[in-house]
Design a protein around this motif. Structure first.
Motif, PDB file in Angstrom:
ATOM      1  N   ALA A   2       0.825  -1.206   0.000  1.00  7.26           N
ATOM      2  CA  ALA A   2       0.000   0.000   0.000  1.00  7.26           C
ATOM      3  C   ALA A   2       0.863   1.261   0.000  1.00  7.26           C
ATOM      4  CB  ALA A   2      -0.897   0.001   1.231  1.00  7.26           C
ATOM      5  N   ILE A   3       0.400   2.269  -0.747  1.00 11.57           N
ATOM      6  CA  ILE A   3       1.035   3.586  -0.740  1.00 11.57           C
ATOM      7  C   ILE A   3       0.475   4.360   0.450  1.00 11.57           C
ATOM      8  CG2 ILE A   3       1.374   5.746  -2.005  1.00 11.57           C
ATOM      9  CD1 ILE A   3       2.658   3.272  -3.325  1.00 11.57           C
ATOM     10  N   VAL A   4       1.367   4.892   1.271  1.00 10.46           N
ATOM     11  CA  VAL A   4       0.923   5.653   2.439  1.00 10.46           C
ATOM     12  C   VAL A   4       1.655   6.989   2.488  1.00 10.46           C
ATOM     13  CG1 VAL A   4       0.312   3.634   3.817  1.00 10.46           C
ATOM     14  CG2 VAL A   4       2.649   4.495   3.892  1.00 10.46           C
ATOM     15  N   HIS A   5       1.031   7.957   3.147  1.00 11.25           N
ATOM     16  CA  HIS A   5       1.652   9.260   3.391  1.00 11.25           C
ATOM     17  C   HIS A   5       2.115   9.301   4.844  1.00 11.25           C
ATOM     18  CE1 HIS A   5       0.469  11.505  -0.346  1.00 11.25           C
ATOM     19  NE2 HIS A   5      -0.263  10.408  -0.445  1.00 11.25           N
ATOM     20  N   PHE A  40      11.348   3.735  -4.391  1.00  8.08           N
ATOM     21  CA  PHE A  40      11.611   5.127  -4.033  1.00  8.08           C
ATOM     22  C   PHE A  40      10.443   5.705  -3.255  1.00  8.08           C
ATOM     23  CE2 PHE A  40       9.547   5.193  -8.207  1.00  8.08           C
ATOM     24  CZ  PHE A  40       8.632   6.237  -8.110  1.00  8.08           C
ATOM     25  N   ILE A  41      10.714   6.831  -2.591  1.00  9.06           N
ATOM     26  CA  ILE A  41       9.653   7.602  -1.946  1.00  9.06           C
ATOM     27  C   ILE A  41       9.524   8.939  -2.657  1.00  9.06           C
ATOM     28  CG2 ILE A  41       9.930   6.521   0.322  1.00  9.06           C
ATOM     29  CD1 ILE A  41      11.500   9.052   1.193  1.00  9.06           C
ATOM     30  N   SER A  56      11.011  12.676  -6.374  1.00 10.17           N
ATOM     31  CA  SER A  56      11.212  11.253  -6.085  1.00 10.17           C
ATOM     32  C   SER A  56      12.663  10.971  -5.722  1.00 10.17           C
ATOM     33  CB  SER A  56      10.829  10.421  -7.306  1.00 10.17           C
ATOM     34  OG  SER A  56       9.472  10.613  -7.640  1.00 10.17           O
ATOM     35  N   TYR A  57      12.858  10.112  -4.701  1.00 13.04           N
ATOM     36  CA  TYR A  57      14.204   9.744  -4.252  1.00 13.04           C
ATOM     37  C   TYR A  57      14.245   8.254  -3.952  1.00 13.04           C
ATOM     38  CZ  TYR A  57      14.618  14.774  -3.725  1.00 13.04           C
ATOM     39  OH  TYR A  57      14.618  16.124  -3.972  1.00 13.04           O
ATOM     40  N   SER A  58      15.191   7.561  -4.589  1.00 14.28           N
ATOM     41  CA  SER A  58      15.363   6.139  -4.295  1.00 14.28           C
ATOM     42  C   SER A  58      15.841   5.958  -2.863  1.00 14.28           C
ATOM     43  CB  SER A  58      16.387   5.517  -5.244  1.00 14.28           C
ATOM     44  OG  SER A  58      15.861   5.391  -6.535  1.00 14.28           O
ATOM     45  N   LEU A  59      15.358   4.910  -2.229  1.00 20.24           N
ATOM     46  CA  LEU A  59      15.795   4.593  -0.872  1.00 20.24           C
ATOM     47  C   LEU A  59      17.190   3.967  -0.924  1.00 20.24           C
ATOM     48  CD1 LEU A  59      12.332   3.317   0.147  1.00 20.24           C
ATOM     49  CD2 LEU A  59      13.528   5.123   1.379  1.00 20.24           C
ATOM     50  N   ALA A  60      18.083   4.511  -0.103  1.00 20.29           N
ATOM     51  CA  ALA A  60      19.469   4.037  -0.074  1.00 20.29           C
ATOM     52  C   ALA A  60      19.734   3.117   1.109  1.00 20.29           C
ATOM     53  CB  ALA A  60      20.420   5.236  -0.001  1.00 20.29           C
ATOM     54  N   THR A  61      18.728   2.903   1.946  1.00 20.06           N
ATOM     55  CA  THR A  61      18.903   2.126   3.175  1.00 20.06           C
ATOM     56  C   THR A  61      19.280   0.678   2.875  1.00 20.06           C
ATOM     57  OG1 THR A  61      17.165   3.485   4.163  1.00 20.06           O
ATOM     58  CG2 THR A  61      17.777   1.475   5.327  1.00 20.06           C
ATOM     59  N   MET A  62      20.391   0.224   3.448  1.00 23.46           N
ATOM     60  CA  MET A  62      20.781  -1.184   3.322  1.00 23.46           C
ATOM     61  C   MET A  62      20.020  -1.984   4.377  1.00 23.46           C
ATOM     62  SD  MET A  62      24.904  -1.051   2.669  1.00 23.46           S
ATOM     63  CE  MET A  62      25.338   0.074   3.972  1.00 23.46           C
ATOM     64  N   HIS A  63      19.174  -2.899   3.935  1.00 21.74           N
ATOM     65  CA  HIS A  63      18.376  -3.647   4.906  1.00 21.74           C
ATOM     66  C   HIS A  63      17.962  -4.987   4.314  1.00 21.74           C
ATOM     67  CE1 HIS A  63      13.975  -3.581   3.609  1.00 21.74           C
ATOM     68  NE2 HIS A  63      14.649  -3.197   2.583  1.00 21.74           N
ATOM     69  N   ASP A  64      17.546  -5.904   5.169  1.00 21.40           N
ATOM     70  CA  ASP A  64      17.003  -7.175   4.692  1.00 21.40           C
ATOM     71  C   ASP A  64      15.660  -7.468   5.359  1.00 21.40           C
ATOM     72  OD1 ASP A  64      17.885  -7.632   7.214  1.00 21.40           O
ATOM     73  OD2 ASP A  64      19.313  -9.215   6.706  1.00 21.40           O
ATOM     74  N   HIS A  65      14.977  -6.395   5.731  1.00 21.36           N
ATOM     75  CA  HIS A  65      13.680  -6.547   6.398  1.00 21.36           C
ATOM     76  C   HIS A  65      12.920  -5.228   6.252  1.00 21.36           C
ATOM     77  CE1 HIS A  65      15.133  -3.927   9.639  1.00 21.36           C
ATOM     78  NE2 HIS A  65      16.273  -4.558   9.487  1.00 21.36           N
ATOM     79  N   PRO A 103       5.924   3.319  -0.444  1.00 21.07           N
ATOM     80  CA  PRO A 103       6.966   3.286  -1.475  1.00 21.07           C
ATOM     81  C   PRO A 103       6.377   3.091  -2.872  1.00 21.07           C
ATOM     82  CG  PRO A 103       6.782   1.149  -0.432  1.00 21.07           C
ATOM     83  CD  PRO A 103       5.784   2.028   0.246  1.00 21.07           C
ATOM     84  N   TYR A 104       7.170   3.476  -3.878  1.00 17.98           N
ATOM     85  CA  TYR A 104       6.770   3.352  -5.273  1.00 17.98           C
ATOM     86  C   TYR A 104       7.853   2.597  -6.054  1.00 17.98           C
ATOM     87  CZ  TYR A 104       3.882   7.467  -4.051  1.00 17.98           C
ATOM     88  OH  TYR A 104       3.020   8.339  -3.449  1.00 17.98           O
TER      89      TYR A 104
END
Length: 250
Positions: A2-5, A40-41, A56-65, A103-104
């Motif tokens: 879902a897209i959320v604000h 991205f957000i 728009s900005y891509s998420l750079a966060t390194m994560h596995d969850h 997110p998109y």
């Protein structure tokens, strides 16, 4: 998904390059952010005349969850002279809030992929989604022996965004090669995988193959188009060439 604000509060920042800033936010509504690396957000704000706009900005966060409440939501922002978004971020201090949604996007690693190698190509802040993908790539390298080549194009060593992160990952994962391509100025002591020139010049060295490769292209539209044509000429089917173009807007 879902897209959320949601509101974001700045919790930290640093300059990655003379005109690129890394920003870390926390969701200020206490909720988690469920996203897939590569997405991205959008940041929502108003022009000086009150007209609403967004970037728009891509998420750079390194994560596995999924990011839990309070975990850092990271982006990289290019500063554009006279840009409205640049003015917004330059004036933003730690503790202050902006509005976002997401997110998109579908510029993501696909669970059904059965390729032998990923060719990841980027210029500028187009490298940020690949930083977010590192934990997943580590998993794929370990589980099915995938090889990964990351070609990153910049003009000078000062513009090598997240270079320390990618070098450290390459050192820890022999299946991953990090190949910075410098179009104007080489480092004083070049790494063996550093290249002079543009990413599209270096791509041929890695002999793209229709048999085992899937490619991702992210960044400058001219770079994306040039590499798209080169990969098609090498025989890669279009569904195996995944693209995201970054256009700087004021």
């Amino acid at each position: 998904m879902a897209i959320v604000h949601f509101p974001l509060r700045l919790v930290g920042s640093r300059m990655l390059a003379p005109s690129v800033r890394h920003l870390a936010f926390a969701r200020d509504d206490g909720q988690p952010l469920d996203f897939i690396p590569g997405q991205f957000i959008q940041v929502h704000f108003n022009y000086p005349d009150g007209t609403p706009t967004k970037r728009s900005y891509s998420l750079a966060t390194m994560h596995d969850h999924a990011l839990g409440p309070g975990e850092a939501i990271e982006i990289a922002v290019s500063y554009v002279p006279g840009g409205a978004a640049t003015a917004l971020f330059e004036a933003l201090d730690e503790g202050q809030q902006i509005q976002a949604s997401g997110p998109y996007g579908r510029f993501c690693l696909m669970p059904a992929d059965a390729n032998r190698r990923y060719l990841l190509v980027a210029t500028g802040t187009g490298v940020t989604p690949y930083r977010a993908m590192l934990p997943k790539l580590a998993e794929l390298i370990a589980s099915r022996g995938v090889e990964v080549v990351l070609l990153f194009g910049c003009r000078t060593p000062a513009e090598l965004l997240y270079g320390d992160d990618f070098r450290a990952f390459a050192a820890a994962h022999p299946g991953f090669r990090y190949v910075p391509c410098f179009s104007r100025e080489m480092p004083a002591t070049p790494h063996p995988d550093d290249r002079r020139g543009y990413v599209q010049d270096a791509l041929a060295e890695f002999a793209p193959s229709a048999e085992g490769d899937i490619a991702y292209l992210c960044g400058n539209p001219n770079m994306v188009d040039a590499n798209f044509e080169a990969l098609k000429a090498a025989g890669l089917p279009v569904p195996h060439i995944r693209r995201e173009k970054y256009v700087s807007s004021k």
